[in-house]
Design a protein around this motif. Structure first.
Motif, PDB file in Angstrom:
ATOM      1  N   UNK A  46       0.872  -1.169   0.000  1.00  0.00           N
ATOM      2  CA  UNK A  46       0.000   0.000   0.000  1.00  0.00           C
ATOM      3  C   UNK A  46       0.907   1.216   0.000  1.00  0.00           C
ATOM      4  N   UNK A  47       0.570   2.185  -0.842  1.00  0.00           N
ATOM      5  CA  UNK A  47       1.351   3.411  -0.932  1.00  0.00           C
ATOM      6  C   UNK A  47       0.427   4.589  -0.670  1.00  0.00           C
ATOM      7  N   UNK A  48       0.867   5.466   0.207  1.00  0.00           N
ATOM      8  CA  UNK A  48       0.083   6.653   0.556  1.00  0.00           C
ATOM      9  C   UNK A  48       0.838   7.891   0.077  1.00  0.00           C
ATOM     10  N   UNK A  49       0.176   8.665  -0.766  1.00  0.00           N
ATOM     11  CA  UNK A  49       0.781   9.867  -1.336  1.00  0.00           C
ATOM     12  C   UNK A  49       0.185  11.082  -0.654  1.00  0.00           C
ATOM     13  N   UNK A  50       1.023  11.875  -0.037  1.00  0.00           N
ATOM     14  CA  UNK A  50       0.553  13.056   0.688  1.00  0.00           C
ATOM     15  C   UNK A  50       0.966  14.325  -0.040  1.00  0.00           C
ATOM     16  N   UNK A  51       0.064  15.294  -0.035  1.00  0.00           N
ATOM     17  CA  UNK A  51       0.305  16.630  -0.578  1.00  0.00           C
ATOM     18  C   UNK A  51      -0.017  17.636   0.528  1.00  0.00           C
ATOM     19  N   UNK A  52       0.048  18.905   0.215  1.00  0.00           N
ATOM     20  CA  UNK A  52      -0.284  19.941   1.190  1.00  0.00           C
ATOM     21  C   UNK A  52      -1.738  19.781   1.642  1.00  0.00           C
ATOM     22  N   UNK A  53      -1.964  19.982   2.935  1.00  0.00           N
ATOM     23  CA  UNK A  53      -3.307  19.852   3.482  1.00  0.00           C
ATOM     24  C   UNK A  53      -4.230  20.960   2.984  1.00  0.00           C
ATOM     25  N   UNK A  54      -3.669  22.143   2.768  1.00  0.00           N
ATOM     26  CA  UNK A  54      -4.474  23.272   2.326  1.00  0.00           C
ATOM     27  C   UNK A  54      -4.098  23.691   0.913  1.00  0.00           C
ATOM     28  N   UNK A  55      -5.106  24.067   0.134  1.00  0.00           N
ATOM     29  CA  UNK A  55      -4.885  24.516  -1.242  1.00  0.00           C
ATOM     30  C   UNK A  55      -4.407  25.965  -1.279  1.00  0.00           C
ATOM     31  N   UNK A  56      -4.607  26.693  -0.201  1.00  0.00           N
ATOM     32  CA  UNK A  56      -4.202  28.086  -0.098  1.00  0.00           C
ATOM     33  C   UNK A  56      -3.105  28.180   0.965  1.00  0.00           C
ATOM     34  N   UNK A  57      -2.022  28.900   0.713  1.00  0.00           N
ATOM     35  CA  UNK A  57      -0.963  29.010   1.723  1.00  0.00           C
ATOM     36  C   UNK A  57      -1.453  29.613   3.042  1.00  0.00           C
ATOM     37  N   UNK A  58      -2.516  30.430   2.982  1.00  0.00           N
ATOM     38  CA  UNK A  58      -3.107  30.993   4.190  1.00  0.00           C
ATOM     39  C   UNK A  58      -4.510  30.415   4.346  1.00  0.00           C
ATOM     40  N   UNK A  59      -4.665  29.355   5.136  1.00  0.00           N
ATOM     41  CA  UNK A  59      -5.979  28.705   5.273  1.00  0.00           C
ATOM     42  C   UNK A  59      -7.064  29.633   5.795  1.00  0.00           C
ATOM     43  N   UNK A  60      -6.689  30.695   6.496  1.00  0.00           N
ATOM     44  CA  UNK A  60      -7.677  31.624   7.040  1.00  0.00           C
ATOM     45  C   UNK A  60      -8.172  32.630   5.999  1.00  0.00           C
ATOM     46  N   UNK A  61      -7.536  32.681   4.837  1.00  0.00           N
ATOM     47  CA  UNK A  61      -7.951  33.594   3.762  1.00  0.00           C
ATOM     48  C   UNK A  61      -9.117  32.950   3.019  1.00  0.00           C
ATOM     49  N   UNK A  62     -10.324  33.297   3.448  1.00  0.00           N
ATOM     50  CA  UNK A  62     -11.532  32.664   2.910  1.00  0.00           C
ATOM     51  C   UNK A  62     -12.542  33.723   2.478  1.00  0.00           C
ATOM     52  N   UNK A  63     -13.438  33.380   1.550  1.00  0.00           N
ATOM     53  CA  UNK A  63     -14.510  34.305   1.170  1.00  0.00           C
ATOM     54  C   UNK A  63     -15.447  34.560   2.346  1.00  0.00           C
ATOM     55  N   UNK A  64     -16.109  35.694   2.321  1.00  0.00           N
ATOM     56  CA  UNK A  64     -17.076  36.024   3.377  1.00  0.00           C
ATOM     57  C   UNK A  64     -18.107  34.908   3.515  1.00  0.00           C
ATOM     58  N   UNK A  65     -18.403  34.588   4.758  1.00  0.00           N
ATOM     59  CA  UNK A  65     -19.415  33.576   5.035  1.00  0.00           C
ATOM     60  C   UNK A  65     -18.889  32.149   4.984  1.00  0.00           C
ATOM     61  N   UNK A  66     -17.620  31.959   4.690  1.00  0.00           N
ATOM     62  CA  UNK A  66     -17.027  30.613   4.627  1.00  0.00           C
ATOM     63  C   UNK A  66     -16.019  30.452   5.757  1.00  0.00           C
ATOM     64  N   UNK A  67     -15.625  29.212   6.017  1.00  0.00           N
ATOM     65  CA  UNK A  67     -14.587  28.987   7.021  1.00  0.00           C
ATOM     66  C   UNK A  67     -13.368  28.330   6.372  1.00  0.00           C
ATOM     67  N   UNK A  68     -12.383  28.036   7.175  1.00  0.00           N
ATOM     68  CA  UNK A  68     -11.108  27.512   6.700  1.00  0.00           C
ATOM     69  C   UNK A  68     -11.237  26.213   5.912  1.00  0.00           C
ATOM     70  N   UNK A  69     -12.326  25.490   6.105  1.00  0.00           N
ATOM     71  CA  UNK A  69     -12.492  24.191   5.437  1.00  0.00           C
ATOM     72  C   UNK A  69     -12.596  24.310   3.920  1.00  0.00           C
ATOM     73  N   UNK A  70     -12.956  25.500   3.413  1.00  0.00           N
ATOM     74  CA  UNK A  70     -13.022  25.667   1.956  1.00  0.00           C
ATOM     75  C   UNK A  70     -11.631  25.582   1.328  1.00  0.00           C
ATOM     76  N   UNK A  71     -10.597  25.751   2.147  1.00  0.00           N
ATOM     77  CA  UNK A  71      -9.222  25.690   1.647  1.00  0.00           C
ATOM     78  C   UNK A  71      -8.583  24.318   1.800  1.00  0.00           C
ATOM     79  N   UNK A  72      -9.341  23.340   2.277  1.00  0.00           N
ATOM     80  CA  UNK A  72      -8.784  21.983   2.372  1.00  0.00           C
ATOM     81  C   UNK A  72      -8.504  21.436   0.972  1.00  0.00           C
TER      82      UNK A  72
END
Length: 136
Positions: A46-72
């Motif tokens: 079994x091989x597990x390939x990992x990448x960055x957890x967040x798609x945005x370097x600043x996970x807190x930089x989110x559109x109004x009304x959204x939370x950090x999870x949109x950057x997962x």
């Protein structure tokens, strides 16, 4: 050659031992080197390939009304449950690291057992994150 469903059934190629390692004595440019594992002589892993957890370097930089999870990053973990590896990797100790050519460095996971080694990619050889950041 592919079957009717588009699955690869055969690969036709030639082997030129003079180009091994990417260097040709006659100065030809070798565009790529294929690395492969014999299906007949390999073992399951079994091989597990990992990448960055967040798609945005600043996970807190989110559109109004959204939370950090949109950057997962939905591709932060990819599991290949039926990979094939060299038989010399059977029974390797937990924590030991290996380079899988052209893919990256992998560490043996504690989930490994004698029948199924598990490898986690710790470092990729291709930095797709940096490429995405340059695109902006």
């Amino acid at each position: 050659m592919k079957d009717d469903q588009g699955n690869i059934k055969e690969v036709h190629c030639t082997y030129d031992p003079a180009t091994r390692g990417g260097d040709a004595p006659d100065k030809r440019k070798v565009k790529a080197t294929i690395h492969w594992v014999s299906a007949q002589h390999s073992i399951d892993a079994e091989v597990r390939l990992y990448e960055h957890l967040f798609a945005n370097p600043d996970p807190a930089d989110v559109p109004d009304g959204k939370d950090w999870k949109v950057n997962l990053n939905p591709n932060s973990e990819a599991v290949i449950p039926s990979a094939r590896v060299e038989p010399s990797l059977a029974g390797v100790p937990v924590g030991k690291s290996y380079q899988f050519e052209r893919l990256g460095y992998f560490c043996v996971d504690r989930d490994s057992n004698s029948q199924m080694p598990v490898f986690n990619r710790s470092v990729s050889l291709k930095d797709s994150w940096a490429k995405e950041q340059k695109k902006g």
